[in-house]
Each structure stands twice: as C-alpha cells, then as structure tokens.
Design a protein around this motif. Structure first.
Motif, PDB file in Angstrom:
ATOM      1  N   LEU A  79      53.498 -15.182  61.692  1.00 38.62           N
ATOM      2  CA  LEU A  79      53.741 -15.515  63.099  1.00 38.62           C
ATOM      3  C   LEU A  79      52.878 -14.667  64.039  1.00 38.62           C
ATOM      4  CD1 LEU A  79      57.636 -15.959  63.077  1.00 38.62           C
ATOM      5  CD2 LEU A  79      55.895 -17.755  63.065  1.00 38.62           C
ATOM      6  N   GLU A  80      51.795 -14.148  63.521  1.00 33.85           N
ATOM      7  CA  GLU A  80      50.917 -13.301  64.323  1.00 33.85           C
ATOM      8  C   GLU A  80      50.459 -14.038  65.578  1.00 33.85           C
ATOM      9  OE1 GLU A  80      49.784  -9.773  65.133  1.00 33.85           O
ATOM     10  OE2 GLU A  80      50.231 -10.061  63.011  1.00 33.85           O
ATOM     11  N   GLY A  81      50.608 -13.379  66.736  1.00 34.73           N
ATOM     12  CA  GLY A  81      50.169 -13.956  68.003  1.00 34.73           C
ATOM     13  C   GLY A  81      51.141 -14.918  68.644  1.00 34.73           C
ATOM     14  N   LYS A  82      52.239 -15.216  67.969  1.00 35.08           N
ATOM     15  CA  LYS A  82      53.203 -16.177  68.504  1.00 35.08           C
ATOM     16  C   LYS A  82      54.349 -15.476  69.234  1.00 35.08           C
ATOM     17  CE  LYS A  82      52.251 -19.901  65.234  1.00 35.08           C
ATOM     18  NZ  LYS A  82      51.476 -20.669  66.234  1.00 35.08           N
ATOM     19  N   VAL A  83      54.948 -16.220  70.160  1.00 35.14           N
ATOM     20  CA  VAL A  83      56.120 -15.748  70.901  1.00 35.14           C
ATOM     21  C   VAL A  83      57.280 -16.669  70.547  1.00 35.14           C
ATOM     22  CG1 VAL A  83      57.137 -15.359  73.168  1.00 35.14           C
ATOM     23  CG2 VAL A  83      54.713 -14.834  72.781  1.00 35.14           C
ATOM     24  N   VAL A  84      58.367 -16.081  70.055  1.00 31.61           N
ATOM     25  CA  VAL A  84      59.510 -16.859  69.572  1.00 31.61           C
ATOM     26  C   VAL A  84      60.780 -16.435  70.300  1.00 31.61           C
ATOM     27  CG1 VAL A  84      60.907 -17.450  67.548  1.00 31.61           C
ATOM     28  CG2 VAL A  84      58.437 -17.100  67.295  1.00 31.61           C
ATOM     29  N   VAL A  85      61.535 -17.409  70.787  1.00 27.87           N
ATOM     30  CA  VAL A  85      62.858 -17.179  71.372  1.00 27.87           C
ATOM     31  C   VAL A  85      63.911 -17.448  70.310  1.00 27.87           C
ATOM     32  CG1 VAL A  85      64.568 -18.125  72.969  1.00 27.87           C
ATOM     33  CG2 VAL A  85      62.253 -17.669  73.769  1.00 27.87           C
ATOM     34  N   VAL A  86      64.814 -16.505  70.110  1.00 28.08           N
ATOM     35  CA  VAL A  86      65.938 -16.705  69.191  1.00 28.08           C
ATOM     36  C   VAL A  86      67.224 -16.528  69.996  1.00 28.08           C
ATOM     37  CG1 VAL A  86      67.037 -16.048  67.028  1.00 28.08           C
ATOM     38  CG2 VAL A  86      64.567 -15.736  67.301  1.00 28.08           C
ATOM     39  N   THR A  87      68.022 -17.593  70.103  1.00 28.23           N
ATOM     40  CA  THR A  87      69.282 -17.497  70.848  1.00 28.23           C
ATOM     41  C   THR A  87      70.403 -17.032  69.918  1.00 28.23           C
ATOM     42  OG1 THR A  87      69.997 -19.800  70.483  1.00 28.23           O
ATOM     43  CG2 THR A  87      68.521 -19.371  72.357  1.00 28.23           C
ATOM     44  N   GLY A  88      71.382 -16.371  70.508  1.00 30.30           N
ATOM     45  CA  GLY A  88      72.485 -15.838  69.702  1.00 30.30           C
ATOM     46  C   GLY A  88      71.995 -14.833  68.682  1.00 30.30           C
ATOM     47  N   ALA A  89      71.039 -13.991  69.106  1.00 29.46           N
ATOM     48  CA  ALA A  89      70.358 -13.108  68.151  1.00 29.46           C
ATOM     49  C   ALA A  89      70.894 -11.678  68.155  1.00 29.46           C
ATOM     50  CB  ALA A  89      68.856 -13.093  68.437  1.00 29.46           C
ATOM     51  N   GLY A  90      72.046 -11.452  68.773  1.00 34.69           N
ATOM     52  CA  GLY A  90      72.607 -10.103  68.811  1.00 34.69           C
ATOM     53  C   GLY A  90      73.287  -9.682  67.520  1.00 34.69           C
ATOM     54  N   GLY A  91      73.518 -10.633  66.617  1.00 36.91           N
ATOM     55  CA  GLY A  91      74.167 -10.323  65.343  1.00 36.91           C
ATOM     56  C   GLY A  91      74.006 -11.490  64.388  1.00 36.91           C
ATOM     57  N   GLY A  92      74.515 -11.322  63.184  1.00 41.49           N
ATOM     58  CA  GLY A  92      74.560 -12.410  62.207  1.00 41.49           C
ATOM     59  C   GLY A  92      73.207 -13.023  61.890  1.00 41.49           C
ATOM     60  N   ILE A  93      73.204 -14.351  61.755  1.00 39.21           N
ATOM     61  CA  ILE A  93      72.003 -15.082  61.363  1.00 39.21           C
ATOM     62  C   ILE A  93      70.888 -14.886  62.381  1.00 39.21           C
ATOM     63  CG2 ILE A  93      71.059 -17.399  60.997  1.00 39.21           C
ATOM     64  CD1 ILE A  93      73.869 -18.175  59.902  1.00 39.21           C
ATOM     65  N   GLY A  94      71.231 -14.960  63.674  1.00 41.29           N
ATOM     66  CA  GLY A  94      70.218 -14.833  64.717  1.00 41.29           C
ATOM     67  C   GLY A  94      69.509 -13.497  64.684  1.00 41.29           C
ATOM     68  N   ARG A  95      70.261 -12.446  64.448  1.00 44.13           N
ATOM     69  CA  ARG A  95      69.672 -11.107  64.378  1.00 44.13           C
ATOM     70  C   ARG A  95      68.648 -11.036  63.250  1.00 44.13           C
ATOM     71  NH1 ARG A  95      70.912  -7.148  60.843  1.00 44.13           N
ATOM     72  NH2 ARG A  95      70.205  -5.024  61.335  1.00 44.13           N
ATOM     73  N   ASP A  96      69.009 -11.534  62.078  1.00 45.09           N
ATOM     74  CA  ASP A  96      68.084 -11.473  60.948  1.00 45.09           C
ATOM     75  C   ASP A  96      66.850 -12.330  61.178  1.00 45.09           C
ATOM     76  OD1 ASP A  96      68.775  -9.816  58.478  1.00 45.09           O
ATOM     77  OD2 ASP A  96      70.721 -10.623  59.040  1.00 45.09           O
ATOM     78  N   ILE A  97      67.028 -13.474  61.840  1.00 47.58           N
ATOM     79  CA  ILE A  97      65.862 -14.306  62.167  1.00 47.58           C
ATOM     80  C   ILE A  97      64.946 -13.560  63.127  1.00 47.58           C
ATOM     81  CG2 ILE A  97      65.107 -16.417  63.336  1.00 47.58           C
ATOM     82  CD1 ILE A  97      67.616 -17.788  62.174  1.00 47.58           C
ATOM     83  N   ALA A  98      65.529 -12.935  64.158  1.00 45.07           N
ATOM     84  CA  ALA A  98      64.725 -12.169  65.123  1.00 45.07           C
ATOM     85  C   ALA A  98      63.969 -11.040  64.430  1.00 45.07           C
ATOM     86  CB  ALA A  98      65.617 -11.625  66.229  1.00 45.07           C
ATOM     87  N   LEU A  99      64.658 -10.308  63.550  1.00 39.84           N
ATOM     88  CA  LEU A  99      64.026  -9.195  62.839  1.00 39.84           C
ATOM     89  C   LEU A  99      62.880  -9.673  61.957  1.00 39.84           C
ATOM     90  CD1 LEU A  99      67.177  -7.119  61.772  1.00 39.84           C
ATOM     91  CD2 LEU A  99      65.508  -6.499  63.530  1.00 39.84           C
ATOM     92  N   GLN A 100      63.114 -10.775  61.237  1.00 42.12           N
ATOM     93  CA  GLN A 100      62.069 -11.258  60.328  1.00 42.12           C
ATOM     94  C   GLN A 100      60.911 -11.920  61.075  1.00 42.12           C
ATOM     95  OE1 GLN A 100      62.940 -12.966  56.532  1.00 42.12           O
ATOM     96  NE2 GLN A 100      64.939 -11.966  56.357  1.00 42.12           N
ATOM     97  N   CYS A 101      61.207 -12.554  62.227  1.00 46.33           N
ATOM     98  CA  CYS A 101      60.111 -13.082  63.052  1.00 46.33           C
ATOM     99  C   CYS A 101      59.209 -11.943  63.517  1.00 46.33           C
ATOM    100  CB  CYS A 101      60.664 -13.828  64.264  1.00 46.33           C
ATOM    101  SG  CYS A 101      61.280 -15.494  63.916  1.00 46.33           S
ATOM    102  N   ALA A 102      59.843 -10.866  63.984  1.00 45.13           N
ATOM    103  CA  ALA A 102      59.073  -9.705  64.450  1.00 45.13           C
ATOM    104  C   ALA A 102      58.276  -9.089  63.309  1.00 45.13           C
ATOM    105  CB  ALA A 102      60.007  -8.674  65.071  1.00 45.13           C
ATOM    106  N   ALA A 103      58.889  -9.024  62.117  1.00 49.71           N
ATOM    107  CA  ALA A 103      58.206  -8.449  60.957  1.00 49.71           C
ATOM    108  C   ALA A 103      56.995  -9.281  60.541  1.00 49.71           C
ATOM    109  CB  ALA A 103      59.177  -8.322  59.786  1.00 49.71           C
ATOM    110  N   GLN A 104      57.003 -10.565  60.932  1.00 50.41           N
ATOM    111  CA  GLN A 104      55.870 -11.440  60.619  1.00 50.41           C
ATOM    112  C   GLN A 104      54.888 -11.541  61.788  1.00 50.41           C
ATOM    113  OE1 GLN A 104      54.877 -12.902  57.883  1.00 50.41           O
ATOM    114  NE2 GLN A 104      56.603 -12.544  56.515  1.00 50.41           N
ATOM    115  N   GLY A 105      55.020 -10.618  62.752  1.00 45.45           N
ATOM    116  CA  GLY A 105      54.025 -10.514  63.804  1.00 45.45           C
ATOM    117  C   GLY A 105      54.366 -11.170  65.123  1.00 45.45           C
ATOM    118  N   ALA A 106      55.525 -11.849  65.213  1.00 45.41           N
ATOM    119  CA  ALA A 106      55.884 -12.511  66.464  1.00 45.41           C
ATOM    120  C   ALA A 106      56.376 -11.510  67.501  1.00 45.41           C
ATOM    121  CB  ALA A 106      56.967 -13.555  66.217  1.00 45.41           C
TER     122      ALA A 106
END
Length: 306
Positions: free
Chosen positions: A7-34
C-alpha cells in the motif's frame, strides 16, 4: 510489526478502527506503507458514548512502529460527519485511495420485540454509514481514476441468525450496495468488495457462556483473532487486487471463502400461465426439493476452524 509495500503511497480510511477488526486492519495497512485515517467515535458496542482515546491510541501504535496515521472521531451515521472522515484524509494527506467500512454496532433483539430505535440505530451505522462514507469518497475516486472499497458484511445477513433482523438486513444491504458500486464505478477503475469476518471482538462478546457447550463454542471463536481478517482487507485495498471486483469473501481463522451470490436455482413453466391453484399443485411441488432450510450461520459452518 512486519513491514511491506503493498500500500505504499496510498491513503486509506478505516472506520471503527479503535479496536477489534478495524484496529488490526489499520495497523496492517500502515505496516504495508499506507497513510491511515483511524476513525472511531469511541462508543460502546450498542453505540452509546464517545471517547477520542481509542482512535488516538491506534494512531500512537502506528506512529511508534514508524508509520503515518491521523485520528478522526466523527460518526459514520450522519452524512456531514461521514464527509468529514474523508475530508480528514484530503486535508492531512491530499488524497484518498481506499475506504474500509468497518464501523458497526449491535442491538440484538428477537424480531417481535425489536423497537424502532433498535432497528434504526443499527441500520444507520451499518448501511447508511457504509453509503455515507463511500459516497463521500466516490467523487475523489472518479476524478483520480482509481480507488478501492472494502465493506464488512456478515453471515448473519448472507445466511441468517437469531435475534439480528436489524443487523442482518443492514449487512445483506451492504453486499448489494457493494455490488452496485462495483458496477457503477468500474469504468473509473474503482473496485468494491465485501468481507464477512469470523472473529472474536466486542461485537460478539455477548454470546452466552452458561453451559459447557456454549463455553467450548466461545473458546473456539476466541481463537479467531481480528488479525486474521486484516490480510485480505489489505490485499483488497491494494493494486494487487485490480482484477477483483464485486466479490464477497468470508474469513474464518485460517480459511478464506468465496461466498455465493443469488442466482436462479431451478424453474418451472406452464405455457398457459399460472393460477393460484396450479402454483399450489404444480409449481411448489416441483420446486420444493430446492427449498432452503431455515439455517443459521452455525448450521452452515459446522466444522471447527483450522
């Protein structure tokens, strides 16, 4: 945190990302460069209250791991607030490339006891929320000629469950919304797909554990961590999924499923047309062997997760 560049160079919005599934998606998006907009209103599972802490805490985790993120605490259930979620991405990073519609609440009640407020609140967050946030991003996606939507649906809607008419109706509606977005926006190189997640989170923390059987079931569900859902969400937001559009996937621990979509099963015909009597005597007996049982999700996914 494993680092990648999907996801290098991309900007991603994750809703409901303060915990649970959303949090892990946000963390992994960031780890992939978003660069990630972490949205969460900080409410309870039923939607009450508000606390800026959960979103900010996830942002801090991402930044500490060397990533980039910004918090947003607007509600997906109001059109102006949903617009501000997308605007946060534009104001902070100047673009938007992916939207993960994950925010949700539960107000479980058997149908004959469900109140208008219990119906309305769940539909507003899930179905209206997915529409509002997606619509706010749509013009940006159209203008830049690219974009990806990832929506959370549920087997409660795709198959069925007790006490969740509000949630099931919203989640099946999201599957249809996603398909419509995919059809309408494919000419702009915009994709839309759904994930039906199986994962232990606050959203299903109310499952009863009164009997040994129920306790054993919950123990199995607890093995299905939110982190198991994130890889396919990251993939669907990336250019690697450029040929994947209008699909519904389910994820259960280490299993990924492609879910079916409604298609004709069988037909019956009378050249002179039908009357109510011939429907009763001919059509229904001919079609009956293809009827679907009153299955719940657990009746279909009967085997233990791998």
């Amino acid at each position: 945190m494993p680092q990648g560049t999907m996801l290098e160079g991309k900007v991603v919005v994750v809703t409901g990302a303060g915990g649970g599934i959303g949090r892990d998606i946000a963390l992994q998006c960031a780890a992939q460069g978003a660069r990630v907009v972490v949205n969460d209103i900080g409410a309870s599972v039923s939607g009450e209250g508000g606390d800026a802490g959960p979103a900010q805490k996830v942002v801090a985790e991402i930044v500490a791991a060397g990533g980039q993120a910004v918090a947003n605490t607007d509600s997906v259930s109001e059109v102006a607030a949903a617009g501000r979620i997308i605007q946060t991405a534009m104001d902070t990073y100047g673009r938007i490339d992916g939207v993960v519609n994950n925010a949700g609440i539960l107000r479980d009640r058997f149908f004959h006891k469900m109140s208008l407020d219990e119906w309305d609140a769940v539909i507003k967050v899930h179905l209206y929320g997915a529409y509002y946030v997606s619509r706010a991003a749509a013009n940006h996606f159209k203008e830049q000629g690219s974009g990806a939507y990832v929506h959370m649906t549920s087997t409660s809607g795709l198959i069925g469950n007790f006490g969740q008419a509000n949630y099931a109706a919203a989640k099946l509606g999201i599957a249809a919304l996603s398909k419509s977005i995919a059809l309408d926006m494919m000419k702009f190189n915009v994709r839309s797909n759904c994930i039906a997640p199986f994962a232990w989170s606050r959203m299903i923390g109310s499952i009863p554990t009164d009997t040994p059987e129920q306790q054993a079931r919950v123990a199995k569900i607890q093995q299905m961590t939110p982190a198991k859902i994130a890889p396919i969400a990251v993939y669907l937001a990336s250019d690697a999924a450029k040929d994947v559009n209008g699909q519904i996937f389910a994820v259960r621990n280490n299993e990924i499923f492609l879910m079916s979509q409604p298609r004709p099963e069988r037909s019956v015909h009378r050249s002179e047309g039908w009357t109510a009597e011939t429907v009763a005597s001919h059509a229904m007996p001919a079609l009956k062997s293809g009827f679907y049982g009153l299955d719940r999700s657990g009746d279909v996914f009967t085997w233990d997760p791998i």
